[in-house]
Design a protein around this motif. Structure first.
Motif, PDB file in Angstrom:
ATOM      1  N   THR A  74       0.845  -1.190   0.000  1.00 37.79           N
ATOM      2  CA  THR A  74       0.000   0.000   0.000  1.00 37.79           C
ATOM      3  C   THR A  74       0.885   1.246   0.000  1.00 37.79           C
ATOM      4  N   ARG A  75       0.277   2.432  -0.146  1.00 35.65           N
ATOM      5  CA  ARG A  75       1.031   3.658  -0.386  1.00 35.65           C
ATOM      6  C   ARG A  75       2.007   3.989   0.748  1.00 35.65           C
ATOM      7  N   HIS A  76       3.237   4.288   0.332  1.00 33.77           N
ATOM      8  CA  HIS A  76       4.266   4.745   1.276  1.00 33.77           C
ATOM      9  C   HIS A  76       4.877   6.053   0.790  1.00 33.77           C
ATOM     10  N   HIS A  94       1.389   9.302   2.749  1.00 32.88           N
ATOM     11  CA  HIS A  94       1.486   8.527   3.987  1.00 32.88           C
ATOM     12  C   HIS A  94       2.145   9.355   5.087  1.00 32.88           C
ATOM     13  N   HIS A 143      -2.145   4.066  10.660  1.00 33.90           N
ATOM     14  CA  HIS A 143      -2.514   4.565   9.331  1.00 33.90           C
ATOM     15  C   HIS A 143      -2.931   3.389   8.436  1.00 33.90           C
ATOM     16  N   ARG A 192      -4.586   4.881   2.006  1.00 32.25           N
ATOM     17  CA  ARG A 192      -3.375   4.106   1.719  1.00 32.25           C
ATOM     18  C   ARG A 192      -3.580   3.102   0.593  1.00 32.25           C
ATOM     19  N   GLN A 211      -7.916  -2.240   3.788  1.00 32.04           N
ATOM     20  CA  GLN A 211      -7.561  -0.842   4.027  1.00 32.04           C
ATOM     21  C   GLN A 211      -8.409   0.107   3.180  1.00 32.04           C
TER      22      GLN A 211
END
Length: 896
Positions: free
Chosen positions: A62-64, A68, A250, A255, A277
């Motif tokens: 998932t988004r980093h 984030h 989070h 995300r 998520q």
């Protein structure tokens, strides 16, 4: 945490209050605040560019990216609450840690720190682990040097995940060279980088530490640098807890955007993360706890994602409670959010995260009586009634530990290492102790207290053991023990057990002792060894207080009474040394033993791989479990000693195609041994690594190295490849045919054994055609000269007259063909060396002969006819009377 919100540092860092400074210092403090703001804004720009690379290298995650890190500010504010106030220096350090904590999940960040992923010390082990999964075996060194693309990529992804926190520590102080030749830093302000770069890195790295490590590292607040007000201390402990809590929390839909899920090829495990998520909405505070909701809920098809959400949020709850405990214990202001709501049970969780058309019943496999399960399945229920299996498991684990150190030493190019396993019996106040000691890799207290006691989970190649012994996975080490049950067999010998261990990287003071006072029913204790208990060398020592019913005294020597097989062969006189030799016929390390310590110092009992070098007679004595003094075993009309004398000189070493010794054996070439195609015999053994099993090979005398096929390790299959065993069997058939002196009908048994091993019986007569015993070429010629023939199982070639079996006069058109399949290996493992039973049988060879002699016939159809079209046929005569039995009539014109 009082701030003004938003993404700009100037709006995030709290307002400077005039009461904190006198009128003359306010302007100066505001200037420092603005300096922090500029530095952090610049850092955010640079970190955001590197963060974009994470999605390229780890698209399944998932988004980093910057979204984030920005979200963590808001979550931190929500979690901390209004009572937690950060000064500008703390806000800057916290913001910097947020920016770099995940950056190293890309190759770009590794390069920015001057590191190359494949140059890391962890790379060979990560690659070896991926190759073991990809190949199903330990990789060859050449495969590590030039690996296939897929496992290499998997290894890189593993290291990006496992090392990112560690590398994050270096990023704030790292730099790279721009296109114009200038040096580019993540943190551009030199004074601020000097003052806080190291601290930012440590706090960023700490999100993967344990809370104990966090507390140990961040004991006291850090003072202000010379350019900042003295009041601006940085409480690293509170910031580290806050970063951990915000990062763990989070988990909402920001995300896992649907657009990215649509364009990325997500594996199943990742897809479940993305689904849950994407459904969760941003949390809010209710009565001091965070509340996550997902009003859209989860369908039955998304059940796995719902459970993953539930399990993940329970971990978040544990994280928040852990932070709360640390802050309270260390006298810090606790967070506003002190846990998660609605995670007490699946039913409660479903009230805020609905389940559509299904009920969240937690129907997991559970073990109510763990101690009972370990006692039963780690003992007699798994291994049988022989308590000395406990000794086998102790010796196997000790040998594995030494083999691991030898492989690691070879891999690292260190000085040659002389490994050994030593076992003895010594008298103590409580009774007689069996001791097994090795100088292998040893165990850390973490492995002793966790992995060793994890029933059913082998620790040899676990991440914990691999991280303590860098290079182990990349070495050629392959453990015999793979099921995680062997240690618990120790309690078959006695309930009082001690495990002393010093890891390879540790000093004598790093010796730890795990003590069981009453089997597995009572929790063991783990303690650091006293000074007089410290081990001089790395390794492990296991001590077991032996149950008195296992022992008896004879002329000052302690004998074992438990091993029924060996006790019978030795007239009840079975010493520890006898047992060790019986248990480990193919030792892979030097074995030392003493039957009465300290009166007799341990001496060399068996040398490493001595089964290859000792004379054939000695090896057969070891296999049969007898000696010249105790020799009552018989095989047919032969005694074991007679077999030793006849076959000992005939044993020869068998090598695989890659030059590894995999056996030492020969074919049985005499009917006097009493082994027929129907008999089970123990003239041979197949080992599980160095250990004896009850598996044996039909028609063979000697030893084959093998690998266990189940947790009990009582049966095994040879490790020799099908091609190599077939070549050996074919060569043995040629040898035997040149020296055999037994009747032709006995040769059928030898030929059957060769065929079962995938070999070619060559000149050996295997079939009876028209009353004459013939080999394959002769059989083919006989079939070619006929237009029809009758196929009958050899069992019908005799008639019973009272208790006597008499042969019949077989008709000249009858061929006797064994219709069944006899496995090459006895002991529940029939499917070796191939699953093709028809090919590895005398009937299969017969059909090949028919196909060659009658090329117009279809082999597949012939096989069907041979199996199904049986009817009463006259096959010969006995005392002038026709003998009619079920057989198959084949015609040359038979076709599909």
């Amino acid at each position: 945490m009082h701030n003004t919100g938003g993404m700009d540092y100037r709006r995030v860092v709290l307002d400077l209050r005039k009461r904190a400074f006198d009128r003359n210092s306010y302007a100066e403090a505001a200037a420092v605040r603005d300096r922090f703001a500029r530095a952090l804004a610049d850092m955010r720009e640079r970190a955001g560019q590197l963060a974009l690379e994470i999605g390229t290298d780890l698209p399944e995650f998932t988004r980093h990216d910057a979204s984030h890190t920005d979200a963590l500010w808001e979550l931190a504010d929500l979690i901390a609450g209004p009572d937690m106030i950060l000064n500008p220096a703390e806000a800057f350090v916290f913001g910097g840690a947020i920016l770099v904590h995940d950056l190293a999940m890309s190759r770009a960040s590794h390069r920015f720190t001057g590191a190359v992923l494949r140059d890391r010390a962890e790379w060979p082990d990560a690659l070896a682990a991926a190759l073991r999964t990809f190949l199903g075996r330990a990789p060859h060194p050449s495969e590590l040097l030039s690996p296939p693309a897929d496992p290499a990529l998997a290894a890189e992804k593993t290291l990006l995940r496992t090392l990112h926190a560690e590398i994050a520590e270096e990023i704030p102080l790292s730099s790279g060279i721009a296109l114009n030749g200038d040096r580019v830093y993540m943190l551009t302000d030199t004074d601020i980088r000097t003052a806080y770069g190291r601290l930012i890195g440590l706090i960023a790295a700490s999100h993967h530490w344990t809370y104990d490590q966090v507390v140990d590292k961040f004991t006291s607040p850090v003072g202000a640098p010379g350019f900042a007000p003295v009041e601006w201390k940085v409480d690293a402990l509170a910031l580290a807890c806050l970063l951990r809590a915000a990062d763990a929390t989070h988990l909402d839909s920001t995300r896992a955007p649907d657009i990215l899920a649509a364009v990325r090829d997500l594996p199943i495990a990742s897809k479940q993360h993305w689904i849950f998520q994407s459904r969760l909405q941003r949390p809010y505070i209710q009565n001091g706890r965070l509340v996550f909701t997902a009003p859209d809920g989860f369908s039955r098809d998304e059940m796995a994602s719902w459970w993953l959400a539930y399990d993940t949020l329970k971990l978040v709850d544990i994280e928040l409670k852990g932070a709360d405990a640390v802050l309270l214990e260390k006298g810090r202001q606790p967070f506003q959010a002190r846990g998660l709501a609605h995670v007490e049970s699946p039913k409660e969780f479903s009230s805020v995260v609905p389940c559509r058309e299904w009920e969240p019943v937690e129907a997991r496999v559970k073990v109510g009586d763990v101690a009972g399960l370990v006692r039963r399945l780690g003992g007699a229920e798994l291994y049988g009634a022989d308590p000395t299996i406990g000794l086998r498991e102790l010796l196997t684990n000790a040998c594995d530990a030494v083999k691991a150190r030898e492989a690691l030493t070879l891999y690292r190019g260190s000085r040659p290492f002389s490994g050994r396993v030593t076992t003895w019996i010594e008298e103590g106040e409580a009774g007689k102790w069996l001791v097994c000691n090795d100088n292998g890799i040893g165990m850390t207290p973490k492995v002793l207290g966790h992995q060793l006691l994890d029933f059913g989970c082998s620790s040899w190649l676990s991440p914990e053991v691999a991280s303590d012994n860098v290079g182990l996975l990349a070495s050629r080490f392959e453990p015999t023990g793979k099921f995680g049950l062997g240690f618990f067999a120790t309690f078959m010998l006695g309930n009082r057990v001690e495990v002393w261990s010093r890891p390879l990287s540790g000093a004598p003071s790093d010796t730890w002792i795990l003590e069981f006072s009453s089997g597995v029913e009572v929790r063991p204790t783990l303690r650091r060894a006293k000074q007089n208990e410290q081990m001089d060398d790395p390794g492990t020592m296991v001590r077991v207080l032996l149950d008195v019913e296992l022992l008896e005294e004879s002329e000052g020597v302690t004998n074992f009474t438990a091993n029924a097989e060996l006790t019978h062969k030795r007239n009840g006189q079975v010493s520890l040394s006898d047992l060790v030799i019986h248990i480990l016929p193919a030792p892979q390390v030097d074995i030392y033993a003493s039957d009465a310590y300290p009166e007799h110092e341990p001496s060399l009992l068996m040398a490493k791989n001595d089964w290859l070098s000792i004379d054939g007679a000695s090896l057969l004595h070891r296999i049969f479990g007898v000696t010249d003094d105790f020799d009552e075993s018989r095989f047919g009309r032969w005694s074991s000693q007679e077999i030793v004398e006849k076959y000992g000189p005939k044993l020869r070493t068998i090598y695989s195609s890659n030059g590894i010794a995999v056996g030492r054996a020969c074919l049985i070439d005499d009917e006097g041994v009493g082994v027929t195609r129907y008999d089970v015999n123990d003239t041979s053994i197949v080992t599980a690594g160095p250990c004896r099993t009850s598996s044996s090979m039909r028609g063979v005398i000697g030893l084959f190295m093998g690998a266990p096929r189940r947790a009990a390790r009582d049966h095994a299959l040879p490790i020799i490849t099908p091609d190599d065993i077939a070549q050996w069997a074919s060569q043995e058939a040629q040898r035997v045919a040149g020296v055999i002196e037994v009747p032709a009908e006995w040769c059928t048994h030898i030929g059957d054994a060769v065929i079962a091993l995938g070999g070619n019986p060559g000149p050996l007569p295997v079939w009876c055609a028209g009353g004459e015993y013939v080999n394959f070429e002769q059989l083919t010629s006989w079939i070619a000269g006929r237009n029809s023939l009758t196929v009958v199982d050899p069992m019908y070639a005799t008639v019973s007259i009272g208790l006597e079996e008499q042969e019949i006069e077989v008709a000249d058109d009858v061929v006797l063909v064994e219709s069944g399949y006899r496995p090459a290996v006895y002991g529940r493992e029939a499917e070796w060396p191939t699953h093709n039973r028809d090919e590895f049988s005398s009937a299969g060879f017969f059909l090949r002969a028919v196909e060659r002699a009658w090329p117009e016939c279809v082999a597949d159809h012939l096989h069907t006819v041979l199996q199904k079209e049986r009817r009463p046929l006259v096959i010969g005569r006995h005392e002038g009377k026709e003998v009619r039995v079920k057989g198959t009539r084949l015609q040359r014109h038979t076709s599909a």
